[in-house]
Scaffold this active site. Structure first.
Site, PDB file in Angstrom:
ATOM      1  N   GLY A  39      -5.212   2.414 -11.318  1.00 29.29           N
ATOM      2  CA  GLY A  39      -4.426   3.551 -10.790  1.00 29.29           C
ATOM      3  C   GLY A  39      -3.603   2.953  -9.637  1.00 29.29           C
ATOM      4  O   GLY A  39      -2.325   3.501  -9.567  1.00 29.29           O
ATOM      5  N   CYS A  40      -3.963   2.062  -9.040  1.00 24.02           N
ATOM      6  CA  CYS A  40      -3.159   1.461  -7.873  1.00 24.02           C
ATOM      7  C   CYS A  40      -2.054   0.619  -8.285  1.00 24.02           C
ATOM      8  O   CYS A  40      -0.803   0.568  -7.779  1.00 24.02           O
ATOM      9  CB  CYS A  40      -4.084   0.605  -6.895  1.00 24.02           C
ATOM     10  SG  CYS A  40      -5.479   1.518  -6.082  1.00 24.02           S
ATOM     11  N   THR A  41      -2.082  -0.084  -9.470  1.00 25.99           N
ATOM     12  CA  THR A  41      -0.958  -0.893 -10.032  1.00 25.99           C
ATOM     13  C   THR A  41      -0.068   0.149 -10.532  1.00 25.99           C
ATOM     14  O   THR A  41       1.372   0.076 -10.575  1.00 25.99           O
ATOM     15  CB  THR A  41      -1.713  -1.733 -11.048  1.00 25.99           C
ATOM     16  OG1 THR A  41      -2.738  -2.624 -10.647  1.00 25.99           O
ATOM     17  CG2 THR A  41      -0.762  -2.388 -11.814  1.00 25.99           C
TER      18      THR A  41
END
Length: 157
Positions: A39-41
């Site tokens: 998700g953060c990527t």
């Protein structure tokens, strides 16, 4: 003390006051849980892709997590990220923004970073905020809000 007085680490490992980074510019400040997670990527890549659009509006885009400066460097290199990343290892900024709290995963409750985004005006005031955001498509939604805010400021709506 406000969130603007908190010190974090910039990409060069220098201690910097948040207010010194934010004041004088429109800023999208997004808080994310961990470098190199799916998700953060996704979120970081989408903000990087739209960075030229944000910059046309006069915005800087800054991500913040509790990961180390070194972790941020590897994350940026691996994915070709162009957004600025700040390291808040003590979670002082994250907590001051209200982006820390109870989370549930697989039925287990724990304290952690709540994916959140803030739009900060040039005076350092938070003028828009959203917590518990879904990473995919989020940068596009934030860009739309940024355009509306700038339009309203310029008397166009």
């Amino acid at each position: 003390m406000t969130y603007l007085d908190i010190e974090v680490f910039d990409e060069n490992g220098e201690k910097v006051r948040v207010g010194d980074i934010l004041k004088g510019r429109w800023t999208v400040l997004y808080v994310y849980p961990k470098d190199n997670t799916p998700g953060c990527t996704t979120e970081a890549k989408e903000f990087t892709e739209l960075l030229p659009e944000f910059e046309k509006l006069g915005f800087q885009v800054i991500g913040v997590s509790k990961d180390s400066v070194e972790s941020h460097r590897r994350f940026k290199e691996k994915h070709g990220l162009k957004v600025k990343l700040l390291s808040d290892p003590k979670t002082e900024l994250i907590k001051a923004l209200g982006a820390w709290g109870k989370k549930k995963r697989y039925g287990r409750e724990y304290e952690g970073v709540i994916r959140s985004t803030f739009i900060v005006n040039p005076d350092g005031e938070i003028v828009w905020e959203k917590r518990n955001v879904r990473a995919k498509g989020h940068a596009e939604r934030v860009l739309k809000i940024a355009r509306e805010l700038i339009g309203a400021q310029n008397g166009m709506s």
